[in-house]
Design a protein around this motif. Structure first.
Motif, PDB file in Angstrom:
ATOM      1  N   GLN A  13      62.763  13.160  75.532  1.00 61.61           N
ATOM      2  CA  GLN A  13      62.793  14.409  76.293  1.00 61.61           C
ATOM      3  C   GLN A  13      61.648  15.316  75.874  1.00 61.61           C
ATOM      4  O   GLN A  13      61.162  15.226  74.731  1.00 61.61           O
ATOM      5  N   PRO A  14      61.230  16.200  76.755  1.00 60.90           N
ATOM      6  CA  PRO A  14      60.203  17.178  76.377  1.00 60.90           C
ATOM      7  C   PRO A  14      60.620  17.951  75.131  1.00 60.90           C
ATOM      8  O   PRO A  14      61.784  18.345  74.996  1.00 60.90           O
ATOM      9  N   GLY A  16      60.624  16.597  72.211  1.00 62.34           N
ATOM     10  CA  GLY A  16      61.059  15.618  71.236  1.00 62.34           C
ATOM     11  C   GLY A  16      59.909  14.995  70.469  1.00 62.34           C
ATOM     12  O   GLY A  16      58.746  15.374  70.640  1.00 62.34           O
ATOM     13  N   VAL A 119      57.708  10.790  78.561  1.00 61.72           N
ATOM     14  CA  VAL A 119      58.299  12.079  78.202  1.00 61.72           C
ATOM     15  C   VAL A 119      58.876  12.684  79.470  1.00 61.72           C
ATOM     16  O   VAL A 119      58.149  13.099  80.370  1.00 61.72           O
ATOM     17  N   SER A 120      60.197  12.722  79.525  1.00 63.69           N
ATOM     18  CA  SER A 120      60.861  13.176  80.739  1.00 63.69           C
ATOM     19  C   SER A 120      62.284  13.609  80.422  1.00 63.69           C
ATOM     20  O   SER A 120      62.926  13.065  79.526  1.00 63.69           O
ATOM     21  N   SER A 121      62.745  14.567  81.192  1.00 69.22           N
ATOM     22  CA  SER A 121      64.132  15.009  81.040  1.00 69.22           C
ATOM     23  C   SER A 121      65.037  14.262  82.014  1.00 69.22           C
ATOM     24  O   SER A 121      66.253  14.486  82.026  1.00 69.22           O
TER      25      SER A 121
END
Length: 121
Positions: A13-14, A16, A119-121
Motif C-alpha cells: 500500500q502507499p 508502506g 504500490v496500490s491501495s
C-alpha cells in the motif's frame, strides 16, 4: 556463468515499505558498482540507486530520503530498502552489477531478471 537473482518484490500500500535483495553467484572475482534500475509501463528504464564497492551511493532525486541501498561484499549481495512508497514507484526493478570473473578484471555488466513492485491501495 554469472547471474543475479532478485527477491522481495510484491504488492504494498502507499506509504508502506519493501526490501529488495539481489545475490550474485557463479564465477566472480570482483564486483564493482551494484545497483537497481526500474522500468514502469510505457517508460524507459531508469537508474534508481547505485553503490560502489567502497560504499559511495547515488540516488535518483525522486527516491532520495525514502530509499537506501547497501551491499555485503563478502556475500556479493545488494539490498534496496524502500520506504514511504508511492504509486509512482510501481515498476519492475532490476538488479545490476559490474562483475569480473578473473584477475584480468574485465568487468561485464550483468542484469537480474527483474522483480515487480506494485504500490496500490
Amino acid at each position: 556463468q554469472v547471474q543475479l537473482v532478485e527477491s522481495g518484490g510484491g504488492l504494498v500500500q502507499p506509504g508502506g515499505s519493501l526490501r529488495l535483495s539481489c545475490a550474485a553467484s557463479g564465477r566472480i572475482f570482483s564486483i564493482n558498482g551494484m545497483g537497481w534500475y526500474r522500468q514502469a509501463p510505457g517508460k524507459q528504464r531508469e537508474l534508481v540507486a547505485r553503490i560502489t564497492r567502497g560504499g559511495s551511493t547515488y540516488f535518483v532525486d525522486s527516491v532520495k530520503g525514502r530509499f537506501t541501498i547497501s551491499r555485503d561484499n563478502a556475500k556479493n549481495t545488494v539490498t534496496l530498502q524502500m520506504n514511504s512508497l508511492k504509486p509512482e514507484d510501481t515498476a519492475v526493478y532490476y538488479c545490476n552489477a559490474d562483475i569480473a570473473g578473473s584477475s584480468l578484471l574485465r568487468y561485464l555488466e550483468v542484469w537480474g531478471q527483474g522483480t515487480l513492485v506494485t504500490v496500490s491501495s
